[in-house]
Design an enzyme around this catalytic site. Structure first.
Site, mmCIF file in Angstrom:
data_model
loop_
_atom_site.group_PDB
_atom_site.id
_atom_site.type_symbol
_atom_site.label_atom_id
_atom_site.label_comp_id
_atom_site.label_asym_id
_atom_site.label_seq_id
_atom_site.Cartn_x
_atom_site.Cartn_y
_atom_site.Cartn_z
ATOM 1 N N HIS A 64 -13.101 49.220 88.158
ATOM 2 C CA HIS A 64 -12.515 48.006 88.736
ATOM 3 C C HIS A 64 -11.479 48.342 89.806
ATOM 4 O O HIS A 64 -11.044 47.480 90.561
ATOM 5 C CB HIS A 64 -11.915 47.110 87.644
ATOM 6 C CG HIS A 64 -10.528 47.509 87.197
ATOM 7 N ND1 HIS A 64 -10.297 48.185 86.025
ATOM 8 C CD2 HIS A 64 -9.321 47.291 87.748
ATOM 9 C CE1 HIS A 64 -9.005 48.374 85.876
ATOM 10 N NE2 HIS A 64 -8.387 47.833 86.913
ATOM 11 N N ASP B 213 -1.549 50.952 87.317
ATOM 12 C CA ASP B 213 -1.979 52.218 86.731
ATOM 13 C C ASP B 213 -3.440 52.228 86.287
ATOM 14 O O ASP B 213 -3.819 53.114 85.524
ATOM 15 C CB ASP B 213 -1.102 52.566 85.523
ATOM 16 C CG ASP B 213 0.176 53.261 85.942
ATOM 17 O OD1 ASP B 213 0.204 53.784 87.060
ATOM 18 O OD2 ASP B 213 1.137 53.280 85.168
ATOM 19 N N SER B 214 -4.250 51.309 86.704
ATOM 20 C CA SER B 214 -5.665 51.352 86.339
ATOM 21 C C SER B 214 -6.261 52.682 86.774
ATOM 22 O O SER B 214 -6.135 53.079 87.936
ATOM 23 C CB SER B 214 -6.422 50.203 87.014
ATOM 24 O OG SER B 214 -6.131 49.003 86.364
ATOM 25 N N GLY B 215 -6.894 53.356 85.860
ATOM 26 C CA GLY B 215 -7.497 54.656 86.139
ATOM 27 C C GLY B 215 -6.589 55.823 85.828
ATOM 28 O O GLY B 215 -7.027 56.977 85.894
#
Length: 1532
Positions: free
Chosen positions: A101, A277-279
């Site tokens: 995403h 902080d996605s990923g």
């Protein structure tokens, strides 16, 4: 819903908060009671959190330890996550895991250092994603659990990642139970660079119309990273359990402000990911593998409202295997030659088909190929393998059909122990990536325009010349990760200036070749230049970039202003393009400089802001701006290198490696902050070289959130430097040569320099930091060097030790050596007009004889011997100085027994104040003096002052001071000549003549024995005038110039009116006292002569009539004749330069020599000489209580020392310890008057004094006090008590001060407990027993002591009638002693006592008067012990005591209570002598007569009596003697 790329002010928080379950789990929320800098350091492996660190303790802002960031595991390496966004984690050399995403951000990543470094362009560590490889790419993310599970990708890069080693992913699968097992996975940790927030009650975070309460916003996403641990518990809410997902916290819980605070305090660095902080990765420590593993990628959170739960998508091994299988063409096996043939984007290597890339856009089409066995690979055409790489598991040669064939691909991986010979080129601008632990040899032909990056293993550059003799292995080479080594087979393989050390560096092996760098490009301390060729030396020459010397040469470009109040037509003017490469840009009435990598169209800082990421403000005027820009550019051109030269000891084979600093100008500066361990030479022919430590790396404080106090001098670009948190560096070379007016310096935090140093031609060598020196700091982020010359604070200065320099120094032709905070261990040979300066924190330890032309000291210390102590010294050094100035300290090692010692010889000029520190070899000195400081050839010594540190030095049993005559200062003790014939003291005139004819001293360490000196030196126990002089000297040392002037006036015979009024008054006062003393001494001398004649007559008569008490008793040497005094002696001029002032010039003329042929008397025989002691007790006048006062009479007082001379042989045991004859042994050398003969107390060493003091304290407390209190107990028992039995107990406390000419003043505290029982045998007869225990604490001069004593006594008392009684007692005890000087000694002694008392009780009404008299014998056994290097023998001590006492009491009743006030007085005539032998020299002490006065009261109630009394004891050696006693008695 998918994330958009984050931009400043471009994230609409309302979108995320509109949905409770949002996938944008991106950022960090942290606690506020821990310094924010700790979270930052943790995320960047900086500060204490370096890779592998185990001390991970964390303190809060109040300094309290709140736990460890990680428990019992080493610190993780976070560099596997990309450095800017932290959303792509390298799990394979070519793959990184993230979430799909966030695909808008998954395109380009950087690993290793941050962007914007001067020495390495950003593109050098850039990696482009050629395929995101989304998991279930056609399944969109949704609010259901299944949607979260598919939020995952594993991107493929165009090149192998060389900056970091991939982290191993978990192999434990996706089940939660495995990760709940603390025996397998003990710790979890996360990192992220999303939006940064901190919990703070009462504030809120707002974007748009939405608010996050109790949150303070710090920064937008992707600016910097925060790391820490997630919440403790895994998936408290079981409904969120899904195979392949792992969550921390409770999804169903909505934290209140207090609950959030508690959650963030679960561990020391707990934090909560929010926006940005996605990923980002989650790591776990696998205890089975004993390593950190990648666990998953951050995909989900519970929103701002809950702040209670966060989730990661676990690594998917099957998915990874599928991707790798797709990207691999297969394995080529078999030995022999294999040809690689291409057809468009298809190719074959034998039977193995390999897809190729057509262009950069389809790089992912390229496949990897693996080669096994050994063989040759021939490229028939140019190969564009795209993102495909070559993996070699055997030895191979790769070559082209011709010399111009090229290969392009992801990189080359060579297995450990294997070697690949590479004979093809890569295209211009392409970067060949080398990984794997094996060896790659570049062995092509001609010029290769491609580039190379070495990430692991070894690369050998061995390119061959073409027909035109041109050679270039690569146009640029980078060495990164710290795992790789680049070896040069010749110096022309690459232009050294096109070589750089990137993130964590690596090794450049010069391999016996010479290289010249303008600047060594390096990012951090990982860079290392070595020479592993042990047959050929390598020389690295640094020239530095040319400096700008004319600010007017800088170019300026004017940019059209954004506004102009006077001209509105600028709106309609066409915008001119802004050119690159200008030195200054002028806009809005300000001048700016563009940063390296800065954007021309970026906004310029305004409103007081000095700089931003693109621009630096330089000034308002062109002159100011050009000057600032010139300094800015020159600072960027400092030749800085943060790496290490050669290998540390034990880490490789060091060939000879030389460094040559030859700056393009004399002003060129070079900064080395990494260290060196060279077998070669460092040469500085032009320029200025500075060696320095470096600050401990800390993460930048982008938001100024750190609460720690930073060093403002180095805070540019948000850098964080703490002035007391630096890393030490060491530098070693065979030689350092500095010439041609160049300079070589070492600054702060250089712990060691090992090299011989040569400086010529006006060169300057500065070793060790001193105030005002330049402190330079190089930024790991930018490579920019900032220097500051301000003084360090005391905190900073005390945070590092002095630099230790090991090596000899040679100075020629006006060269200068300056020592700052440094300790030099070596010799100095200074020729010509060379100069040596030592500062306040400087020390110099000579390793051999040295010569200095000009030596200047500033409270510095010179240790003339490099031996650790006097015992280990086997040679002694002499320093020759032509010109000496300043103030300082000289430290000597000596061996007086052999007349050897270190020496200072000053030849031409000398001024200043110098203290001498002396340490002598073990063994008793047998010399009366030793030359230390010789300035006899200096014509003008009026401004030279020499003193002894602490005014004395203990050598063996004696205490020495110094004496200066005709410029020669020597150790001196008047008692050292005892036991040898001593010549009469010469008159002052004769002494002057003899000194004028004195032979020239030799310069060597062997020092000729000096002639006799008769003037006694000052001592700590001198009179008030001497004490005033000593205090004045101490003040003079502190104030330096004032001190020198005061000492000058005190010594100089031709004093002028320039003396200060205070000094004139002091000298006049001394002169007055001297005159009074002379007159008094003359009168006293005449009286003493008459008295002595009478005494001799009486003594002769007494000896004629006395019978010997023992057959073996020896004759007693008669007392020496009285000295002859003359007032002329006081009027004669004295040419001595002694510092004791006018009093020391008073030298009386002696009548005749002291007769020395006498025999000794064994100390035990003294016990039989009561008659002789009584004669002595009445022979002398009592001494003044002030021991410091100078007496004009000879030391014949009964307090005086008995002996300080050396026995010809040691006693066989303690009981045979000998004592010198009384007065003969006392007199130092010739029998001098008291003004010249120091008391024994002043002449003995600390160990001797301590032994004497302990012996006297034991005598007083054990022999005298115990018996006195027993006598009092017996005397105070009435006849009425004889009719009853009783038990009693008493406790007595003593506080005492002792002073005597036998020992130095000391104090003692003692508690004594006695338990007794009295039994009535009849109405006339009583018996009893007493058990005594006492504990004593003594404070001696520079020492201490402790005694514990236990004794048992029995007594009997018989009443002859109602008034008269007779009593006797006997007892024995044990004494345990501990003596503490600089060493310790423990020893035991035993005691016996017996006494007889006769008394009478007179009763008049209610009054009682009890006179009594008695005799007592007490004996304390001998002792033998070692105190450090001194052997101590203490003789037995026997005391015979005659007592007389008078008790007065009055009895009355108050009801049933009987009150009895008590007064008593007692006199004790004590006869006893003891001896102490230290190192073969014998010393005596005596028990003296004492009076005791007591007052108290007894309270009697029925059969219980309580006594309370206090007493005062007086005696010649007892200054303040007070005691108090409480006693209780029960009759039955």
């Amino acid at each position: 819903m998918k994330a958009k790329r984050f931009k400043i002010n471009a994230i609409s928080l309302s979108i995320f908060l509109a949905y409770a379950l949002t996938p944008y789990s991106e950022a960090a929320l942290v606690r506020d009671d821990v310094d924010y800098q700790i979270f930052r350091d943790f995320a960047e492996n900086k500060g204490k959190f370096f890779v592998g660190a185990t001390d991970l303790s964390v303190k809060n802002k109040r300094g309290q330890n709140i736990g460890n960031a990680l428990s019992n595991v080493p610190m993780i390496d976070f560099s596997v996550a990309d450095v800017n966004k932290r959303i792509a984690t390298v799990v394979d050399p070519q793959y990184a895991v993230s979430v799909k995403h966030a695909k808008a951000e998954v395109h380009t990543f950087y690993y290793g250092q941050y962007n914007g470094h001067n020495d390495v362009a950003d593109k050098e560590n850039e990696y482009r994603v050629v395929e995101q490889n989304n998991y279930e790419p056609h399944k969109a993310w949704g609010a259901s659990n299944l949607g979260r599970l598919e939020d995952y990708n594993m991107a493929r890069f165009n090149k192998f990642v060389t900056e970091v080693a991939p982290i191993a992913p978990t192999d434990a699968g996706g089940g939660l139970d495995t990760y709940k097992d603390k025996n397998r996975f003990s710790s979890f940790v996360r990192i992220g660079a999303g939006r940064q927030l901190v919990y703070e009650k009462g504030v809120y975070h707002q974007e748009g119309n939405e608010k996050g309460y109790d949150l303070r916003d710090l920064s937008q996403a992707y600016r910097y990273a925060i790391a820490g641990t997630p919440y403790k518990d895994i998936n408290i809410d079981q409904t969120m359990n899904t195979e392949g997902l792992i969550g921390f916290g409770n999804h169903n819980k909505q934290y209140s402000a207090e609950e959030l605070k508690q959650a963030l305090s679960q561990d020391a660095l707990t934090n909560y990911g929010v926006l940005g902080d996605s990923g980002s990765p989650l790591f776990a420590f696998d205890k089975q593998k004993n390593q950190w593993v990648f666990l998953g990628t951050y995909d989900y959170w519970a929103g701002y409202g809950k702040k209670s739960w966060q989730e990661w998508n676990i690594y998917k091994k099957e998915f990874a295997d599928k991707i790798k299988q797709h990207d691999n063409a297969g394995t080529v096996k078999g030995n022999g030659e294999h040809h690689w043939k291409t057809t468009g984007t298809n190719s074959h290597i034998g039977s193995t088909a390999v897809r190729l890339a057509n262009n950069e856009g389809d790089a992912n089409n390229g496949q990897n190929v693996t080669f096994e066995d050994n063989g040759t690979l021939v490229l028939n055409q140019n190969i564009n393998q795209g993102a495909g790489g070559l993996f070699f598991k055997g030895d191979y040669t790769v070559k082209g059909a011709n010399n111009d064939i090229t290969w392009l691909g992801a990189g080359i991986d060579v297995a450990d122990g294997k070697k690949v010979v590479w004979q093809v080129k890569n295209p211009n601008g392409d970067r060949l990536a080398k990984i794997g632990k094996g060896t790659l040899e570049i062995n092509g032909t001609g010029v290769n325009q491609g580039q190379l990056k070495v990430g692991d293993g070894t690369v050998i550059l061995n390119q061959k010349a073409d027909a035109d003799k041109k050679v270039q292995a690569f146009s640029q080479v980078g060495i990164v990760s710290g795992r790789g080594t680049l070896v040069l087979n010749s110096s022309n393989q690459i232009n050294p200036d096109n070589l750089y050390f990137g993130f964590r560096g690596g090794r450049l092996d010069a391999n016996g070749n010479d290289l010249t760098f303008e600047h060594i490009r390096n990012v951090d301390e990982g860079a290392r230049i070595v020479n592993h060729n042990t047959d050929h030396a390598s020389t690295i020459t640094l020239t530095g970039k040319s400096l700008i010397t004319n600010p007017n040469s800088l170019s300026v470009h004017s940019i059209q202003n954004d506004y102009d109040e006077d001209d509105y037509s600028y709106y309609y003017r066409p915008r001119r393009p802004i050119p690159q490469g200008k030195d200054l840009y002028y806009k809005n009435y300000r001048y700016y400089a563009l940063k390296s990598g800065g954007r021309l169209n970026a906004p310029m800082p305004e409103n007081g802001v000095a700089e931003n990421n693109d621009w630096i403000f330089m000034g308002y005027t062109q002159e100011e701006a050009r000057k600032n820009a010139m300094n800015h550019k020159n600072n960027r051109r400092i030749g800085d290198f943060g790496g290490f030269f050669d290998e540390e000891n034990g880490k490789g084979h060091n060939g000879a490696l030389n460094l040559n600093f030859n700056g393009k100008s004399a002003q060129k500066r070079f900064l080395l902050t990494g260290g060196a361990n060279l077998n070669g030479k460092i040469s500085v022919t032009q320029g200025n070289v500075l060696l320095s430590g470096r600050p401990t790396p800390h993460a930048r404080d982008f938001v100024n959130k750190s609460s720690a106090r930073k060093d403002a001098h180095f805070s540019k670009n948000n850098e964080v430097v703490f002035e007391d948190d630096w890393i030490n560096r060491t530098f070693k070379a065979a030689e350092i040569a500095v010439n041609q007016s160049a300079s070589f310096s070492s600054g702060r935090n250089v712990s060691d320099i090992t090299a011989n140093i040569t400086a010529t031609d006006n060169a300057k060598v500065n070793l060790g930091y001193k105030n005002g020196d330049e402190v330079c700091v190089r930024s790991d982020y930018t490579g920019y060097v900032t220097c500051n010359t301000g003084n360090l604070s005391d905190k900073a200065l005390n945070s590092f030790d002095a630099t230790r320099i090991n090596g000899n120094v040679n100075l020629n032709q006006n060269a200068a050596l300056v020592l700052g905070k440094a300790a030099l261990w070596g010799k100095i040979q200074g020729q010509g007009n060379s100069r040596v300066s030592l500062n306040q924190h400087s020390k110099w330890h000579l390793t051999g004889d040295s010569q200095v032309h000009n030596l200047s000291l500033a409270d510095s210390h010179i240790h003339l011997n490099n031996a650790s102590d006097a015992q280990s010294a086997n040679k002694y050094h002499t320093i020759k100085i032509n010109h000496l100035s300043g103030n300082g300290h000289f430290h000597y090692l000596t061996d007086l027994a052999k007349n050897l010692g270190d020496k200072v010889l000053v030849k031409e000029s000398a001024s200043g104040h110098y203290q001498l520190h002396v340490q002598n070899k073990t063994g008793e000195p047998n010399q009366e003096g030793l030359d230390l400081f010789d300035a006899s050839s200096v014509q003008d010594r009026s401004r030279l002052f020499v003193s002894l540190a602490n005014h004395y030095v203990d050598l063996g049993a004696l205490r020495y001071t110094i004496k200066t005559e005709n410029g020669i200062t020597r150790l001196y003790n008047p008692y050292a000549g005892n036991g040898r014939p001593v010549k009469p003291a010469p008159s002052p005139a004769a002494n002057t003549a003899s000194q004028a004819q004195k032979a020239t001293q030799t310069d060597g360490a062997q020092i000729a024995k000096p002639q006799n000196i008769v003037v006694a030196p000052p001592s700590p126990q001198a009179n008030q005038a001497e004490e005033a002089l000593r205090q004045q000297a101490k003040a003079e040392q502190v104030k330096r110039q004032q001190a020198a002037e005061a000492e000058k006036v005190a010594r100089q015979k031709d004093e002028e009116a320039k003396r200060k009024a205070a000094e004139i008054a002091r000298q006049q006062e001394e002169a007055r006292k001297a005159a009074e003393l002379a007159a008094k001494q003359k009168a006293e001398a005449e009286r003493k002569a008459r008295e002595l004649a009478r005494q001799k007559a009486e003594e002769a008569s007494h000896q004629a009539n006395a019978k010997p008490k023992r057959r073996r008793r020896r004759a007693i040497l008669p007392r020496p004749p009285a000295p002859v005094f003359s007032l002329d002696d006081y009027d004669a001029k004295d040419n001595s330069e002694s510092s004791i002032g006018n009093l020391a010039r008073v030298i009386p003329r002696m009548g005749r020599e002291l007769i020395n042929d006498y025999e000794e008397i064994p100390l035990e025989e003294l016990e039989d000489e009561a008659e002789e002691e009584r004669r002595q007790a009445t022979q002398f006048h009592s001494k003044s209580r002030n021991r410091r006062a100078i007496s004009s009479e000879p030391s014949s007082d009964e307090d005086a020392s008995e002996s300080v001379s050396t026995s010809d042989k040691h006693p066989q045991d303690n009981t045979e310890l000998h004592e010198k004859v009384e007065t003969a042994g006392l007199q130092p050398r010739a029998a001098q008057p008291r003004t010249q003969a120091a008391a024994q107390a002043d002449a003995v060493s600390t160990n001797t004094n301590s032994a004497l003091s302990d012996a006297m304290a034991s005598t007083q407390s054990i022999l005298l006090d115990t018996g006195a209190y027993l006598t009092r107990h017996i005397a105070q028992k009435s006849r009425a008590d004889a009719e009853k039995n009783s038990v009693w107990m008493s406790n007595t406390g003593y506080g005492r001060d002792y002073a005597s000419a036998q020992y130095r003043r000391f104090s003692s505290k003692r508690t004594q407990t006695q338990i007794g029982i009295d039994r009535s045998l009849s109405e006339n007869m009583q018996i009893g027993g007493v058990l005594t225990y006492s504990d004593s604490q003594h404070t001696f001069d520079q020492a201490g002591g402790k005694n514990t004593f236990v004794q048992a006594n029995l007594y009997g008392k018989y009443y002859l009638n109602d008034a008269w009684y007779v009593a006797g007692d006997i007892g024995a005890g044990s004494l345990r002693s501990r003596l503490q000087t600089q060493q310790k000694a423990n020893f035991n002694r035993t005691s016996i006592q017996t006494g007889l008392t006769l008394g009478n009780t007179l009763k008049i009404n209610q009054f009682e008067i009890v006179p009594s008299a008695g005799i007592r014998y007490s004996r304390l056994s001998s002792a033998d012990y070692k105190l450090g290097d001194d052997s101590v023998k203490v003789s037995s001590m026997a005391v015979k005591t005659l007592t007389a006492g008078l008790d007065f009491a009055y009895r009355f009743k108050v009801g049933n209570l009987t009150v009895k006030p008590l007064l008593s007085a007692a006199y004790f005539a004590n006869y006893g002598k003891g001896g102490v032998n230290v190192g073969g020299k014998s010393f005596a002490y005596k028990a003296d007569n004492q009076q005791q006065y007591s007052a108290g009261v007894a309270l009697l109630y029925r059969n219980v009596t309580l006594n309370v009394n206090g007493s005062i004891t007086k005696g010649k050696q007892l200054e303040k003697q007070k005691s108090g006693q409480i006693k209780i008695q029960i009759r039955f």
